[in-house]
Design an enzyme around this catalytic site. Sequence first.
Site, PDB file in Angstrom:
ATOM      1  N   HIS A  98       0.273   0.281   7.530  1.00  0.00           N
ATOM      2  CA  HIS A  98       1.326  -0.991   7.561  1.00  0.00           C
ATOM      3  C   HIS A  98       1.698   0.143   9.457  1.00  0.00           C
ATOM      4  O   HIS A  98       1.451  -0.277  10.548  1.00  0.00           O
ATOM      5  CB  HIS A  98       2.303  -0.616   6.981  1.00  0.00           C
ATOM      6  CG  HIS A  98       3.912  -0.827   7.620  1.00  0.00           C
ATOM      7  ND1 HIS A  98       4.158  -2.468   7.250  1.00  0.00           N
ATOM      8  CD2 HIS A  98       4.287  -1.188   9.288  1.00  0.00           C
ATOM      9  CE1 HIS A  98       5.003  -2.598   8.122  1.00  0.00           C
ATOM     10  NE2 HIS A  98       5.424  -2.332   9.288  1.00  0.00           N
ATOM     11  N   GLU A  99       1.940   1.429   9.391  1.00  0.00           N
ATOM     12  CA  GLU A  99       2.267   1.701  11.000  1.00  0.00           C
ATOM     13  C   GLU A  99       0.875   1.416  11.542  1.00  0.00           C
ATOM     14  O   GLU A  99       1.416   2.152  12.458  1.00  0.00           O
ATOM     15  CB  GLU A  99       2.657   3.759  10.821  1.00  0.00           C
ATOM     16  CG  GLU A  99       3.741   3.306  10.379  1.00  0.00           C
ATOM     17  CD  GLU A  99       5.131   2.491  10.669  1.00  0.00           C
ATOM     18  OE1 GLU A  99       5.266   2.321  12.356  1.00  0.00           O
ATOM     19  OE2 GLU A  99       6.218   2.630  10.238  1.00  0.00           O
ATOM     20  N   HIS A 102       1.322  -1.104  13.461  1.00  0.00           N
ATOM     21  CA  HIS A 102       1.486  -1.342  14.830  1.00  0.00           C
ATOM     22  C   HIS A 102       0.622  -0.788  16.175  1.00  0.00           C
ATOM     23  O   HIS A 102       1.427  -0.962  17.046  1.00  0.00           O
ATOM     24  CB  HIS A 102       2.841  -0.868  14.308  1.00  0.00           C
ATOM     25  CG  HIS A 102       3.912  -1.086  13.945  1.00  0.00           C
ATOM     26  ND1 HIS A 102       4.128  -2.762  14.207  1.00  0.00           N
ATOM     27  CD2 HIS A 102       4.725  -0.576  12.659  1.00  0.00           C
ATOM     28  CE1 HIS A 102       4.850  -3.513  12.657  1.00  0.00           C
ATOM     29  NE2 HIS A 102       5.084  -2.096  11.771  1.00  0.00           N
TER      30      HIS A 102
HETATM   31 ZN    ZN Z   1       6.439  -1.810  10.765  1.00  0.00          ZN
END
Ligand code: ZN
Length: 374
Positions: free
Chosen positions: A67-68, A71
């Site tokens: 998830h990170e 980003h």
């Molecule tokens: Zn996030």
Amino acid sequence: MRGSFRLGNVFGIEIDINYTWLIVFVLVTWSLAAGFFPQEFPGWPISTYWLVGVIASLLLFASVLLHELAHSLVAQREGLPITNITLFIFGGVSNIQREPTNPKDEFRMAFVGPLSSIFIGVFTWVLLVIFGSVNVQLQAVLLYLTIINLMLAAFNLIPAFPLDGGRVFRSIVWWATHSLTRATRIASAVGQGFGYLIIFVGLLLLFTGNFLGGVWLVLIGWFLTYAAESSYRQLVVQETLRGIPVRDMMAQDVPTVTPNVTVRELVDRYILPRNIRALPVVHDSQLVGMVTLSDVQHVSQEEWDTTDVGRIMTPRERLHALAPQDDAVQALEAMGEQDVNQLPVVSDGKVVGLVTRGHIIRLLQVRQDLGARR
Ligand SMILES: [Zn+2]
């Protein structure tokens, strides 16, 4: 973040684990091994519950990391420098050095996080449907990953800045109002509101018997409130400092030292009598490095007479020097990137001044006391 160790490097992005993550790791493993798995899948030996619990926790950790990474990779593609990703007690955080310059970039960067969690959740659900009947432990892990990733996506879509959903919300307000400051003020107020709401729900749980769940929600709510408020304050600081050149705040006529001076001389003639913590190192009137008190602390006292400054200084190549016209925001960013408290200001290779965090804080206080926000 303080108290972190490095796990590795992916696409040039450093992955750090904060020690507080270990607390979550233990809590999650325990709640799985003693709660979720025995309830949903009764009849296994206790050791199996713990083993599967550890595996599921590690895979949750990998999901948060993905998830990170999503980003960070989008941010990198938009030209924003990423120093690292840190996993800590409340999940993960991508350390992005600058705010995006336009609402579309922010929207993409924020939205890709929950999107990747949804993607992982759907992916593990498909695996569950296909391979779930092969092995009951595999089924348990896949079921957990599906639930937790979809929950992660849902939580992150709450429009509470600085959660991903709050960033999406801010980018839309930004796009509509053309003002990042106004959008941040609104988004951060909404974020604080959600923070208080989560604290309230946590307190309700606490007093109705769900102690652990209640404490957890209170902590998350408190953290969210704090993060929302401090992101707004940070933006105000940046707005105040932007465009003020470092030459207006730097110390001039700073003492310098040559690289062939011994550490003992450095301490006795420069550091102690003048009570300074950092000195530019100069050779033929050109900057060649920077030496600080902490460089000295790394040398044992017996070696002070035989070690010279040139050996312990940070050399010019690894030193970010500022130009007199650089602004205070750039100075703070450079200090943050290098994790130092002061930087030399250089013009034509010559040291013309020194800027410290203290100088910038003093300037900020004066400006804010005067109410002269730009
Ligand atoms: Zn996030």
